[in-house]
Enzyme design. Structure first.
Site: not given
Ligand code: FAD
Ligand code: NAI
Length: 471
Positions: A38, A42-43, A187, A190, A277, A324, A450
């Protein structure tokens, strides 16, 4: 080409799995090289995944909150404007800082960083096609494959990362689409759906299954989450499949119908996000040169020490088995180096947390109710709503709950599921509890400060072996 140099360890891929393994190997005094094509370390996670998406989630949440959630708090604000360019710039600043940080850690730990695409030219040999031109051949006593994953494409829809996008396009849109359709209510769907919905898009999520959240999310938590997201304006079409799409016109047209069959319907969108996915990425690695095979899901096959059938070649992260997730990849990076260096290493796959960074967040660890039922495990459940938690009340953020699942006989915690404010931080306590084999009573008898949201965690534990005090 130069003469092959000899290394203790060569790592192909500089994502979380690869870079963590490289740093660990450097710390262990190994001569290690990490190859990344890349041009940046960090991918997926740092460049186009975890980090940029969380930057946008954080800042889009602030924008949405300032627009809709200040009056009742006694804060009157004037004109609120979105500056998307600056929001993207803030995202890039976070990404750059972190990727440069990994490069610094490589130097600190004497990891050789090679910018280029690696492919096997022999069982101990990797040929690198260098980004700056030319080739370099490395020889390694040990080789780790850490080449990660890529978005699964949707058949018949061409990804252009402008109108039909994966998460990579969805973190870089130049304007707020009027209508966005998300294929896949997992994931990514959303999280990224939330970002654009908060910034003003009409977002519709089309999900094949009867529940949202992707694999692992507890059904009760998923249902609660869906209701909360609907209140925020997101629309859902569950039990619905996309038949085909057409992006040849101005926008995108998707033909959908009920998964069980029925009347087809057409959805119009300015942008379609494909989030069905991810799949392992091993293209161009030259696996055929050394006889390594993948399974029917594209995962490289390994044993419990991450070894392929060529035992000096190990595989870690998204391109092999397991969830993953970046922190899973990280654990494997450390464990795989320990196997090489010391002969032992360990990852507890039952104690890997999952977090969805929507608002509120959803987080879980261990097993959900459906999984326990399927295994025939006798369990008891205890839960506590944030609406009965003092801190949630002061913060005016009372949606959601904490739920414990524990063995009916021994009270050992089997799973913890949270939807609510700060769930992603709170789950760390649950992971520790499961890692140490705690019972719900161990947690319920532990003092929690608390007023904190964490008291909801304690009280859910109390409700599992006895009764909560405040509900
Ligand atoms: P990757 O990060 O994919 O890294 C693999 C690297 O190998 C890539 O940089 C690639 O360029 C390189 N490579 C591939 N082939 C070669 C080759 N032949 N030669 C040289 N280099 C090569 N996980 C979380 O835990 N939390 C989150 O919040 C989260 N958010 C996400 C959000 C999005 C939008 C996406 C897409 C993913 C997210 N994930 C998250 C998942 C996470 O990004 C991955 O689990 C993680 O990046 C896996 O790390 P990895 O090192 O196995 O693979
Ligand atoms: P996912 O597996 O989470 O969800 C995919 C969803 O798409 C599922 O609900 C599935 O039923 C649905 N689906 C599949 N085919 C479909 C079809 N043809 N039509 C309609 N729905 C369909 O995958 P997602 O969201 O793409 O994310 C990939 C992975 O990336 C995640 O599993 C996770 O490992 C990682 N990730 C993690 C994040 C985090 O930890 N916060 C954030 C983003 C990604």
């Amino acid at each position: 080409a130069t003469e092959a140099s000899e290394h203790d360890l060569i790592i192909i891929g500089g994502g979380v799995a690869g870079y963590v393994a490289a740093i660990k190997a450097g710390q262990e005094g190994m001569k290690v090289a990490c190859i990344e094509k890349r041009g940046v370390l960090g991918g997926t996670c740092l460049n186009v995944g975890c980090i940029p998406s969380k930057s946008l989630l954080n800042n889009s949440h602030m924008y949405h909150q300032i627009l809709h959630d200040t009056k009742k708090r006694g804060i009157d604000v004037g004109d609120v404007k979105l500056n998307l360019k600056q929001m993207m710039a803030a995202k890039n600043t976070s990404v750059d800082g972190l990727t440069k940080g990994v490069e610094f850690l490589f130097k600190k730990n004497k990891v050789e960083y090679i910018k280029g695409t690696g492919a096997f030219s022999g069982e101990n040999e990797v040929k690198v096609n260098l980004i700056d031109g030319g080739e370099q051949t490395l020889r390694g006593k040990n080789i780790f494959i850490a080449t990660g994953s890529e978005a699964t494409p949707f058949p018949g829809l061409t990804i252009d990362e402008k109108k039909v996008v994966t998460s990579t396009g969805a973190i870089a849109l130049e304007s707020v689409p009027k209508k966005m359709v998300v294929i896949g209510g997992g994931i990514i769907g959303l999280e990224m759906g939330s970002v654009w919905s908060r910034l003003g898009s009409e977002v519709t999520v089309v999900e094949f299954l009867g529940q949202i959240g992707g694999p692992g999310m507890d059904a009760e938590i998923s249902k609660t989450t869906k209701k909360i997201l609907e209140k925020q304006g997101m629309k859902f079409k569950l039990g619905t499949k996309v038949l085909k799409g057409d992006s040849s016109g101005e926008g995108v047209k998707l033909e959908v119908e009920a998964a069980k069959g029925g009347k087809a319907e057409t959805l119009d969108a300015d942008v379609v996000l494909v989030a069905i996915g991810r799949r392992p990425y091993t293209a161009g690695l030259g696996l055929e040169n050394i006889g390594l095979e993948v399974d029917n899901k594209g995962r490289l096959i390994i044993d419990e020490q991450y070894r392929t059938k060529l035992p000096h070649i190990r595989v870690i992260g998204d391109c092999t088995f397991g969830p993953m997730l970046a922190h899973k990849a990280e654990e494997e990076g450390v464990a795989a180096v320990e196997f090489v260096k010391k002969g032992y290493g360990h990852v507890n796959y039952n104690a890997i947390p999952s977090v969805m960074y929507t608002h509120p967040e959803v987080a879980w660890v261990g097993q959900n109710e459906a999984e326990l039922k399927e295994q025939g495990v006798k369990y008891k459940a205890g839960s506590f709503p944030f609406s009965a938690n003092s801190r949630a009340k002061t913060n005016l953020e009372t949606e959601g709950m904490v739920k414990f699942l524990a063995d009916a006989e021994t009270d050992r915690i089997l799973g913890i599921h949270i939807v609510g404010p700060n769930a992603g931080e709170m789950i760390a306590e649950g992971v520790l509890a499961i890692e140490y084999g705690a019972s719900s009573e161990d947690v319920g008898r532990t003092s929690h400060a608390h007023p904190t949201l964490a008291e909801a965690f304690k009280e859910a534990a109390m409700a599992t072996y006895g009764k909560a005090i405040h509900y």
